[in-house]
Design a protein around this motif. Structure first.
Motif, mmCIF file in Angstrom:
data_model
loop_
_atom_site.group_PDB
_atom_site.id
_atom_site.type_symbol
_atom_site.label_atom_id
_atom_site.label_comp_id
_atom_site.label_asym_id
_atom_site.label_seq_id
_atom_site.Cartn_x
_atom_site.Cartn_y
_atom_site.Cartn_z
ATOM 1 N N HIS A 72 1.195 -0.993 0.273
ATOM 2 C CA HIS A 72 -0.051 -0.068 0.015
ATOM 3 C C HIS A 72 1.075 1.203 -0.077
ATOM 4 O O HIS A 72 2.465 0.970 0.762
ATOM 5 N N ARG A 77 -4.428 3.246 -0.715
ATOM 6 C CA ARG A 77 -4.894 2.283 -1.651
ATOM 7 C C ARG A 77 -2.791 1.580 -2.237
ATOM 8 O O ARG A 77 -1.649 1.269 -1.999
ATOM 9 N N LYS A 79 -1.047 -0.515 -4.129
ATOM 10 C CA LYS A 79 0.207 -0.186 -5.415
ATOM 11 C C LYS A 79 1.084 -0.992 -5.867
ATOM 12 O O LYS A 79 1.039 -1.305 -7.203
#
Length: 87
Positions: A72, A77, A79
């Motif tokens: 993350h 989010r 990655k």
């Protein structure tokens, strides 16, 4: 609708918690900088001041378990996803 999506995601992670299917996530951690967490568990497997160190530990754990490490970003989010199967 957002509440249903969040509930579905929590159920999805909870179903894998404590199983061989549980994956490892490198996430931002308020106290230590970065943490490696196993799905469905609130207590980190480990913490580090360095994202790179947390990533290396998540990779090691995922390889040993033959599962996936999710990396993350600062924004929370995902990655990158690294998959390790038991060959």
């Amino acid at each position: 609708m957002a509440d249903n999506k969040k509930r579905d995601q929590e159920d999805y992670f909870e179903d894998r918690a404590g199983t061989a299917d549980a994956r490892f996530h490198v996430v931002s951690h308020d106290e230590e900088g970065w943490a490696v967490k196993r799905e469905g568990e609130t207590t980190p497997v480990c913490t580090s001041g360095s994202r790179d160190e947390a990533i290396e530990e998540a990779k090691r754990l995922a390889k040993d378990a033959g599962t996936i490490a999710y990396l993350h970003g600062d924004d929370g989010r995902i990655k990158e996803q690294l998959e390790y199967g038991n060959d």
